[in-house]
Design an enzyme around this catalytic site. Structure first.
Site, PDB file in Angstrom:
ATOM      1  N   LYS A 129      -5.405  -8.895  -4.574  1.00 23.90           N
ATOM      2  CA  LYS A 129      -4.266  -8.668  -3.303  1.00 23.90           C
ATOM      3  C   LYS A 129      -4.982  -8.349  -2.039  1.00 23.90           C
ATOM      4  O   LYS A 129      -6.177  -9.246  -2.293  1.00 23.90           O
ATOM      5  CB  LYS A 129      -4.755  -6.435  -3.379  1.00 23.90           C
ATOM      6  N   ARG A 130      -4.890  -7.773  -1.515  1.00 22.30           N
ATOM      7  CA  ARG A 130      -5.385  -7.758   0.157  1.00 22.30           C
ATOM      8  C   ARG A 130      -7.007  -7.134   0.316  1.00 22.30           C
ATOM      9  O   ARG A 130      -7.078  -6.238  -1.107  1.00 22.30           O
ATOM     10  CB  ARG A 130      -5.043  -7.024   1.082  1.00 22.30           C
TER      11      ARG A 130
ATOM     12  N   LYS B  52      -9.113  -0.501  -1.882  1.00 21.20           N
ATOM     13  CA  LYS B  52      -8.634  -0.718  -2.745  1.00 21.20           C
ATOM     14  C   LYS B  52     -10.214  -1.549  -3.349  1.00 21.20           C
ATOM     15  O   LYS B  52     -10.101  -1.649  -5.016  1.00 21.20           O
ATOM     16  CB  LYS B  52      -8.186  -2.448  -2.841  1.00 21.20           C
TER      17      LYS B  52
ATOM     18  N   LYS C  21       3.670  -6.324 -12.119  1.00 20.18           N
ATOM     19  CA  LYS C  21       3.304  -7.903 -12.329  1.00 20.18           C
ATOM     20  C   LYS C  21       2.996  -8.461 -13.482  1.00 20.18           C
ATOM     21  O   LYS C  21       2.843  -8.853 -13.952  1.00 20.18           O
ATOM     22  CB  LYS C  21       3.341  -8.304 -11.170  1.00 20.18           C
TER      23      LYS C  21
ATOM     24  N   THR D 111       2.038  -3.036  -6.375  1.00 19.40           N
ATOM     25  CA  THR D 111       3.367  -3.792  -6.958  1.00 19.40           C
ATOM     26  C   THR D 111       2.394  -4.147  -7.849  1.00 19.40           C
ATOM     27  O   THR D 111       3.047  -5.422  -8.889  1.00 19.40           O
ATOM     28  CB  THR D 111       4.086  -4.215  -6.059  1.00 19.40           C
TER      29      THR D 111
ATOM     30  N   HIS E  67       4.957   3.017   3.625  1.00 19.05           N
ATOM     31  CA  HIS E  67       3.987   2.407   3.188  1.00 19.05           C
ATOM     32  C   HIS E  67       2.682   2.525   2.617  1.00 19.05           C
ATOM     33  O   HIS E  67       2.144   2.187   1.788  1.00 19.05           O
ATOM     34  CB  HIS E  67       4.214   0.861   3.088  1.00 19.05           C
TER      35      HIS E  67
HETATM   36  C1  26Q Z   1      -0.504  -1.207  11.276  1.00 23.31           C
HETATM   37  C2  26Q Z   1      -0.811  -1.754  13.090  1.00 23.31           C
HETATM   38  C3  26Q Z   1      -1.592  -2.539  13.454  1.00 23.31           C
HETATM   39  C4  26Q Z   1      -1.637  -3.113  12.450  1.00 23.31           C
HETATM   40  C5  26Q Z   1      -1.101  -3.000  11.562  1.00 23.31           C
HETATM   41  C6  26Q Z   1      -0.600  -2.390  10.706  1.00 23.31           C
HETATM   42  C7  26Q Z   1      -0.142  -2.891   9.475  1.00 23.31           C
HETATM   43  C8  26Q Z   1       0.214  -3.386   9.077  1.00 23.31           C
HETATM   44  C9  26Q Z   1       0.390  -3.686   8.020  1.00 23.31           C
HETATM   45  C10 26Q Z   1       0.153  -1.541   8.601  1.00 23.31           C
HETATM   46  C11 26Q Z   1       0.711  -1.712   7.278  1.00 23.31           C
HETATM   47  C12 26Q Z   1       0.553  -3.277   6.807  1.00 23.31           C
HETATM   48  C13 26Q Z   1       0.929  -3.023   5.906  1.00 23.31           C
HETATM   49  C14 26Q Z   1       1.155  -2.140   4.261  1.00 23.31           C
HETATM   50  C15 26Q Z   1       1.372  -2.311   2.909  1.00 23.31           C
HETATM   51  O1  26Q Z   1       1.275  -3.742   2.561  1.00 23.31           O
HETATM   52  N1  26Q Z   1       1.334  -1.976   2.428  1.00 23.31           N
HETATM   53  C16 26Q Z   1       2.078  -1.513   0.107  1.00 23.31           C
HETATM   54  O2  26Q Z   1       3.221  -1.132   0.467  1.00 23.31           O
HETATM   55  C17 26Q Z   1       3.371  -1.804  -0.322  1.00 23.31           C
HETATM   56  C18 26Q Z   1       4.399  -1.725  -0.703  1.00 23.31           C
HETATM   57  O3  26Q Z   1       5.322  -0.146  -0.846  1.00 23.31           O
HETATM   58  C19 26Q Z   1       2.341  -0.383  -1.955  1.00 23.31           C
HETATM   59  O4  26Q Z   1       2.577  -0.810  -2.928  1.00 23.31           O
HETATM   60  C20 26Q Z   1       1.083  -0.598  -1.429  1.00 23.31           C
HETATM   61  O5  26Q Z   1       0.408   0.180  -2.336  1.00 23.31           O
HETATM   62  C21 26Q Z   1       1.023  -0.183   0.201  1.00 23.31           C
HETATM   63  O6  26Q Z   1      -0.583  -0.345   0.435  1.00 23.31           O
END
Ligand code: 26Q
Length: 751
Positions: A491-492, A497, A602, A598, A310
């Site tokens: 968004k986050r 971003k 929406k 995503t 992702h």
């Molecule tokens: C990794 C290492 C240590 C701590 C946390 C993490 C971590 C936590 C959450 C790494 C990634 C995430 C989340 C990622 C995420 O939400 N990615 C999003 O996924 C969506 C669905 O595929 C995409 O539409 C977005 O573009 C993408 O940013």
């Protein structure tokens, strides 16, 4: 009995004299009964979707939609002077996710159930979720998000598994959330927890003793991992999740009498990013216990597992020191070592392929890629970047494993539930076939030159903006004008971003208004999003936005033309209010960095026009609607990748070269803002933009400001704008998660 009679019986009093909370509890109970009456989906092969996050949102509304009684209940309550929206507010929102990846998992569960596919989800029941965001002194603070209550749809089961951590064993508890499909289908989301968790150890915001695993294991999603104890805790969480999943899989297969030699004919496991990667060695371990050889077990597991990537941000690709894994899961280490050895033997010449690197770190994504039969990205551009850049060494040895699955969203929540007005209007235009076949939304194109239709769609948008304005006033205490343009970025919070670019644009517009140049129409810029607790720069951006909100909204001269809103604790429920109200969908990530997005889908489905870079799924939106129905700007992903590779970007050059960029960046530490905000935070943000700017904000800033003026100008051309809205709605069918899930099933799962 019809719903009205059932509800009256449940309430034990007339509906008119019941409180919203009483109605919520009664409806919750009626819905649970109807769910219980629906058989679980079965089949010869079953999918387990394993994910650290499931950002489910509230359940009452989605269940009413999927049981096809949403409109009936809506009308019934209205008859007695009640509003279903107010009733829904009594459901605590499960806080089991952080952003896109978690919401995607929830949309996928909805589609899996609705397509009547045999598949369950497996995750964790975090007591306090990610965290609840509060604003004080124009800053983000984190507090526990207490969502667990009697009134939730998550129910306790008597299922439990032993999970071994080194030389001690804990016993899990499984909780279930029923996921019923639209018309048909019934899946489960299994959420594991420990009975021994002690919520009272959380003190002073979200801090707690990170060592006491029995008490803290499932308190939070992504607990602070800035020290060793935090990282160990994350490994504990991940292993706890996958060990339960693996044991559940083996138990269910044995109960069905399936021969484990043929596990891959009966089970598909989808690994949602690297957080569940330990499922690979854990499944192998369990198979070895069943008498399989290491080689046999590894081959079977490779046939079972698929891995979804992702993100291409390096910091998100997990790698754990071997010594940490040894501390938490020593029994997995011989297996991980064996997997590395087998992979290295095959490819001894390239160290980038090693699971365990020279520093003794275990690369989770590399283990996934060696031991999954499928590796997918989440949008066409993202998959292509994985193949040719980030994961190139793997693509070179296993090209056949790579595939793209462009993300999708469930139209049940993001249109039917959140925008019943537009839903009804679409039904009046083209009937209901599109609900099971979203590509049929295209049929509304027949009306693309019909003045009445375009006016009606504009009218619906206005209604949604009024509703959102009302909500903002009641819940956030901010006043916005529904007749202004709503430009929304939710968004986050992350530098890639580029919320900071939007903030700089706000400064640009503020300074112009102050100098007597006004935008073509009044604009309201709305933000929402949480920053990771340890991500200082993201918190500084929130600070800047909150300071701008204070400055601008209280300036009578400027606020006639420009208003700024930063939503507090943005979540799924707030998304459902705010997204249908958007005129402009802000998708302005640095090209190449947003895997898909995503939210963009929406917004499109609800008739907003995208203002975005050529990144992630924006590219596919552009291809579907055509250049004339989207606003794109900024450097291409190729250019950006090239700038990174050649060290070719220096923010300070852009700052020095452009007067207007300089004025915007300088304003961050102007007397006006320093009167409101914190000097250290604002200065640090400013310095970062001038001297670091890793995500190249200043590269695209001028382009962005310029295109915005065009957008506002076009907005005033109502026939043109409303036709753009209609085209966006019509072409959004591709982004149904039903389409995405059909593709996963066709290419990967074969259920
Ligand atoms: C990794 C290492 C240590 C701590 C946390 C993490 C971590 C936590 C959450 C790494 C990634 C995430 C989340 C990622 C995420 O939400 N990615 C999003 O996924 C969506 C669905 O595929 C995409 O539409 C977005 O573009 C993408 O940013």
């Amino acid at each position: 009995m019809n719903i009205e009679e059932k509800l009256t019986v449940k309430l034990g009093k007339p509906i008119a004299s019941a409180s919203d909370e009483e109605i919520y509890i009664a409806l919750n109970s009626i819905v649970k009964e109807q769910i219980a009456a629906r058989e679980l989906t079965g089949g010869n092969k079953k999918l387990y979707y394993i994910s650290a996050e499931f950002l489910t949102g509230r359940q009452l509304g989605r269940n009413l939609v999927n049981l096809q009684i949403f409109h009936e209940v809506l009308a019934l309550l209205r008859k007695y002077g009640k509003d279903l929206k107010d009733v829904e507010e009594y459901e605590p929102e499960p806080s089991l996710g952080n952003g896109g990846l978690g919401r995607l998992a929830a949309c996928f569960m909805d589609s899996i159930a609705s397509l009547n596919l045999n598949g369950d989800g497996v995750g964790l029941r975090y007591h306090f979720g990610l965290f609840k965001q509060e604003f004080r002194n124009h800053c983000q603070y984190e507090v526990p998000d207490r969502w667990i209550s009697e009134n939730s749809f998550v129910t306790k089961t008597d299922v439990s598994f032993p999970v071994q951590f080194g030389n001690r064993t804990v016993h899990s508890r499984m909780y279930d959330l029923d996921v019923i499909g639209f018309e048909k289908g019934h899946s489960k989301l299994h959420l594991f927890d420990l009975d021994t968790i002690d919520e009272s150890i959380v003190k002073d915001g979200i801090n707690f003793d990170k060592k006491d695993i029995d008490k803290n294991l499932t308190l939070f999603l992504y607990p602070d991992d800035s020290d060793k104890d935090g990282q160990l805790l994350r490994i504990y969480q991940q292993y706890f999740m996958v060990s339960n999943a693996a044991q559940l899989i083996i138990k269910e297969q044995k109960d069905l009498g399936h021969d484990l030699h043929h596990l891959a004919d009966h089970v598909a496991v989808q690994i949602n990013d690297t957080h569940p990667s330990l499922i690979i060695p854990e499944l192998i371990r369990l198979l070895i216990q069943e008498g399989f050889s290491f080689r046999e077990a590894a081959d079977i597991v490779t046939g079972v597992c698929g891995y979804t990537n992702h993100t291409i941000l390096a910091e998100a690709l997990e790698k754990w020191p071997m010594s940490y894994l040894n501390e938490v899961v020593p029994h997995l280490m011989p297996i991980i070592g064996g997997l590395d050895y087998a992979a290295v033997c095959a490819h001894h010449d390239n160290h980038e392929l090693n699971i365990i690197d020279r520093e003794g770190k275990v690369h989770m994504a590399r283990m996934d890629m060696h031991y999954s039969h499928s590796i997918n990205g989440v949008a066409a551009l993202h998959t292509s970047i994985l193949q040719h850049q980030e994961l190139r060494p793997f693509y070179e040895i296993k090209p056949e494993r790579f595939n793209n699955k462009t993300n999708g969203i469930t139209f049940r929540r993001w249109l039917m539930h959140s925008n019943p007005e537009l839903t009804k209007y679409i039904i009046d235009m083209i009937g209901t076939n599109w609900m099971n076949n979203p590509s049929e939304l295209e049929r509304i194109m027949y009306f693309h030159n019909d003045e009445n239709t375009l006016n009606d769609i504009a009218e619906i948008k206005h209604t949604k903006k009024q509703q959102a304005a009302h909500y903002l006033k009641e819940k956030e205490g901010v006043i916005v004008d529904p007749d202004s343009i709503f430009s929304i970025q939710v968004k986050r919070m992350h530098e890639y971003k580029r919320q900071q670019m939007n903030a700089l644009y706000i400064i640009f517009e503020y300074l112009r208004i102050k100098s007597g140049i006004y935008p073509a129409a009044p604009v309201t810029i709305i933000f929402g999003g949480k920053a990771a607790p340890a991500y200082t720069m993201a918190k500084n951006v929130i600070h800047l936005i909150l300071c701008l909100q204070e400055l601008i909204n209280n300036d009578p001269e400027v606020s006639k033309y420009l208003r700024v809103v930063m939503l507090q604790n943005y979540n799924v429920s707030k998304a459902e209010v705010i997204i249908p109200a958007a005129d402009i969908s802000e998708q302005i990530s640095l090209a190449s960095k947003e895997a898909s997005g995503t939210g963009n889908m929406k917004f499109m489905l609800n008739g907003a026009v995208t203002l975005g870079t050529n990144d992630g799924a924006n590219v596919e939106i552009r291809d579907l609607v055509g250049w004339e129905n989207i606003y794109t700007f900024g450097r291409s992903s190729d250019d950006v990748i090239n700038l990174y590779n050649t060290n070719g970007y220096h923010a300070i050059d852009y700052y020095n070269r452009s007067e207007s960029i300089r004025r915007c960046v300088d304003f961050i530490t102007s007397p006006e803002l320093l009167r409101i905000g914190n000097e250290e935070m604002l200065k640090s943000l400013q310095d970062n933009l001038k001297h670091k700017d890793w995500f190249m904000t200043l590269l695209d800033l001028e382009d962005y400001c310029n295109v915005k003026e065009t957008v506002y100008f076009d907005y005033l051309n109502r026939p043109k704008w409303t036709r753009m809205m209609l085209v966006n709605i019509a072409r959004s069918g591709f982004f149904s998660s039903d389409r995405t899930i059909r593709e996963y099933n066709r290419d990967i799962w074969h259920l």
